[in-house]
Design a protein around this motif. Structure first.
Motif, PDB file in Angstrom:
ATOM      1  N   ILE A 157       0.972  -1.142   0.127  1.00 52.34           N
ATOM      2  CA  ILE A 157      -0.091   0.011  -0.064  1.00 52.34           C
ATOM      3  C   ILE A 157       0.814   1.206   0.103  1.00 52.34           C
ATOM      4  O   ILE A 157       1.780   1.208   0.770  1.00 52.34           O
ATOM      5  N   SER A 158       0.520   2.246  -0.833  1.00 47.41           N
ATOM      6  CA  SER A 158       1.411   3.450  -1.093  1.00 47.41           C
ATOM      7  C   SER A 158       1.011   4.204   0.400  1.00 47.41           C
ATOM      8  O   SER A 158      -0.045   4.244   0.906  1.00 47.41           O
ATOM      9  N   MET A 159       2.096   5.055   0.609  1.00 46.14           N
ATOM     10  CA  MET A 159       2.027   5.805   1.965  1.00 46.14           C
ATOM     11  C   MET A 159       0.750   7.047   1.682  1.00 46.14           C
ATOM     12  O   MET A 159       0.068   7.308   2.467  1.00 46.14           O
ATOM     13  N   ALA A 160       0.652   7.142   0.414  1.00 41.36           N
ATOM     14  CA  ALA A 160      -0.403   8.299   0.038  1.00 41.36           C
ATOM     15  C   ALA A 160      -1.791   7.514   0.356  1.00 41.36           C
ATOM     16  O   ALA A 160      -2.884   8.483   0.751  1.00 41.36           O
ATOM     17  N   THR A 161      -1.993   6.521   0.323  1.00 45.94           N
ATOM     18  CA  THR A 161      -3.417   6.012   0.456  1.00 45.94           C
ATOM     19  C   THR A 161      -3.674   4.965   1.672  1.00 45.94           C
ATOM     20  O   THR A 161      -4.421   4.454   1.917  1.00 45.94           O
ATOM     21  N   ALA A 162      -2.370   4.926   2.490  1.00 46.38           N
ATOM     22  CA  ALA A 162      -2.341   3.917   3.619  1.00 46.38           C
ATOM     23  C   ALA A 162      -3.500   4.078   4.478  1.00 46.38           C
ATOM     24  O   ALA A 162      -4.191   3.333   4.954  1.00 46.38           O
ATOM     25  N   ALA A 163      -3.604   5.480   5.130  1.00 47.70           N
ATOM     26  CA  ALA A 163      -4.324   5.611   6.204  1.00 47.70           C
ATOM     27  C   ALA A 163      -5.924   5.518   5.809  1.00 47.70           C
ATOM     28  O   ALA A 163      -6.676   4.796   6.612  1.00 47.70           O
ATOM     29  N   ARG A 164      -6.318   5.841   4.678  1.00 47.27           N
ATOM     30  CA  ARG A 164      -7.874   5.512   4.053  1.00 47.27           C
ATOM     31  C   ARG A 164      -8.064   3.837   3.717  1.00 47.27           C
ATOM     32  O   ARG A 164      -8.844   3.258   4.453  1.00 47.27           O
ATOM     33  N   ASP A 165      -6.817   3.206   3.622  1.00 41.29           N
ATOM     34  CA  ASP A 165      -7.052   1.905   3.356  1.00 41.29           C
ATOM     35  C   ASP A 165      -7.275   1.290   4.653  1.00 41.29           C
ATOM     36  O   ASP A 165      -8.183   0.133   4.843  1.00 41.29           O
ATOM     37  N   ILE A 166      -6.486   1.636   5.620  1.00 39.53           N
ATOM     38  CA  ILE A 166      -6.282   0.867   6.993  1.00 39.53           C
ATOM     39  C   ILE A 166      -7.865   1.238   7.486  1.00 39.53           C
ATOM     40  O   ILE A 166      -8.390   0.270   8.067  1.00 39.53           O
ATOM     41  N   LEU A 167      -8.245   2.521   7.517  1.00 34.32           N
ATOM     42  CA  LEU A 167      -9.462   2.943   8.221  1.00 34.32           C
ATOM     43  C   LEU A 167     -10.617   2.162   7.300  1.00 34.32           C
ATOM     44  O   LEU A 167     -11.560   1.719   8.204  1.00 34.32           O
ATOM     45  N   ARG A 168     -10.510   2.129   6.149  1.00 38.91           N
ATOM     46  CA  ARG A 168     -11.867   1.364   5.341  1.00 38.91           C
ATOM     47  C   ARG A 168     -12.035  -0.084   5.754  1.00 38.91           C
ATOM     48  O   ARG A 168     -12.969  -0.647   5.962  1.00 38.91           O
ATOM     49  N   ARG A 169     -10.737  -0.688   5.996  1.00 31.60           N
ATOM     50  CA  ARG A 169     -10.680  -2.217   6.261  1.00 31.60           C
ATOM     51  C   ARG A 169     -10.299  -2.561   7.552  1.00 31.60           C
ATOM     52  O   ARG A 169      -9.578  -3.274   7.805  1.00 31.60           O
ATOM     53  N   ARG A 170     -10.433  -1.761   8.673  1.00 27.33           N
ATOM     54  CA  ARG A 170      -9.841  -1.666   9.891  1.00 27.33           C
ATOM     55  C   ARG A 170     -10.404  -3.032  10.652  1.00 27.33           C
ATOM     56  O   ARG A 170      -9.729  -3.362  11.545  1.00 27.33           O
ATOM     57  N   ARG A 171     -11.494  -3.623  10.314  1.00 24.04           N
ATOM     58  CA  ARG A 171     -11.932  -5.009  10.945  1.00 24.04           C
ATOM     59  C   ARG A 171     -11.171  -6.189  10.516  1.00 24.04           C
ATOM     60  O   ARG A 171     -11.416  -7.213  11.075  1.00 24.04           O
ATOM     61  N   GLU A 172     -10.488  -6.001   9.413  1.00 21.85           N
ATOM     62  CA  GLU A 172      -9.921  -7.327   8.890  1.00 21.85           C
ATOM     63  C   GLU A 172      -8.465  -7.549   9.600  1.00 21.85           C
ATOM     64  O   GLU A 172      -7.944  -6.752   9.517  1.00 21.85           O
TER      65      GLU A 172
END
Length: 285
Positions: A157-172
């Motif tokens: 995951i690129s740094m630019a999109t990491a925070a959004r990706d983590i929060l969107r899939r935070r329960r996985e």
């Protein structure tokens, strides 16, 4: 084509080629020799000039060997990686992740073979890993490194999109890996701590994500047992709930990073311009 050619060569032959590669890098190109010497002198003020030079040469030789190992990854099997990378204490990750149910943030540094470390953990434990990365300026090299990191099923995951990706899939359940020992860019939020005898800025991203998600945080050290063989050991950083005040996660990470470097100094990335940023006036030098 050159990188592909190298990846087809057997590791013993690549290690033979590493020696002329080291001679060219150190003596002919002089790749960042001033940066390496300066970094080592600050980190080890008690060492003589000769000891610093010996350590620098060990670093350059190992740097070439690791670079060739990383290129070789494209032609390696899962069995090859598992034979060469041993996870020392998987029980700590199992505990922190509630038996691989709770996502975990894993912080690490550019030591040993950090690419094989990711593959070794994933293949040994059979868990999903998402390494957060900063895209390289060289597009061809960036594509190659992306392919290497994802070839055994990891999901970079690129740094630019990491925070959004983590929060969107935070329960996985996933293991989020941040190799966060390099200097942040000027406008990046950062926290200053003493690191290897000098003030150094550290990214706040990992700590911010840990607070926002409540994920536990571990540190992973990759040690070189002998040429071509590594071991990964997890260390405790922080369990939730995380303190909203202060920077305990960053400061603990910096201490563990320094301990790891001092235990095996030749295997860290001394050519990085880690201390290029000047500390603000409020930071003690």
């Amino acid at each position: 084509m050159f990188y592909r050619f190298l990846s087809w060569l057997p590791l013993p032959l690549l290690y033979v080629l590493a020696w002329p590669g080291y001679l060219a890098l150190y003596y002919l190109a002089g790749y960042r020799k001033a940066v390496v010497q300066q970094n080592l002198r600050h980190a080890f003020p008690d060492k003589s000039a000769r000891e610093i030079t010996v350590l620098a040469k060990k670093f350059y030789l190992q740097l070439v060997q690791v670079a060739l190992e990383i290129l070789k990854t494209r032609r390696m099997s899962a069995v090859d990686i598992q034979r060469r990378v041993r996870v020392v204490n998987p029980e700590l990750l199992r505990d922190y992740s509630s038996d691989f149910q709770q996502p975990v943030i894993m912080l690490s540094i550019h030591q040993g073979n950090w690419e094989w470390m990711l593959h070794g953990v994933k293949l040994t434990l059979g868990i999903p890993i998402d390494p957060v990365y900063k895209p390289l300026h060289n597009k061809k090299m960036d594509q190659l490194i992306f392919a290497i990191r994802s070839q055994f099923g990891s999901r970079p995951i690129s740094m630019a999109t990491a925070a959004r990706d983590i929060l969107r899939r935070r329960r996985e359940f996933r293991l989020f890996v941040l190799v966060a020992d390099q200097a942040p860019i000027e406008n990046e939020r950062s926290h200053w701590v003493s690191f290897m005898n000098r003030p150094a800025a550290f990214y706040e991203g990992g700590e911010t994500i840990a607070r926002a998600t409540g994920y536990p945080v571990l540190f992973a050290q990759c040690r070189r047992r002998r040429r071509g063989y590594y071991e990964v050991e997890f260390r405790e950083v922080a369990r939730p709930p995380h303190d909203e005040n202060g920077h305990q996660i960053i400061e603990r990470y910096a201490r563990l990073a320094e301990q790891s470097i001092r235990s095996e100094p030749e295997s860290w990335l001394w050519s990085n311009r880690r201390w290029k940023r000047q500390p603000p006036p409020t930071v003690a030098t």
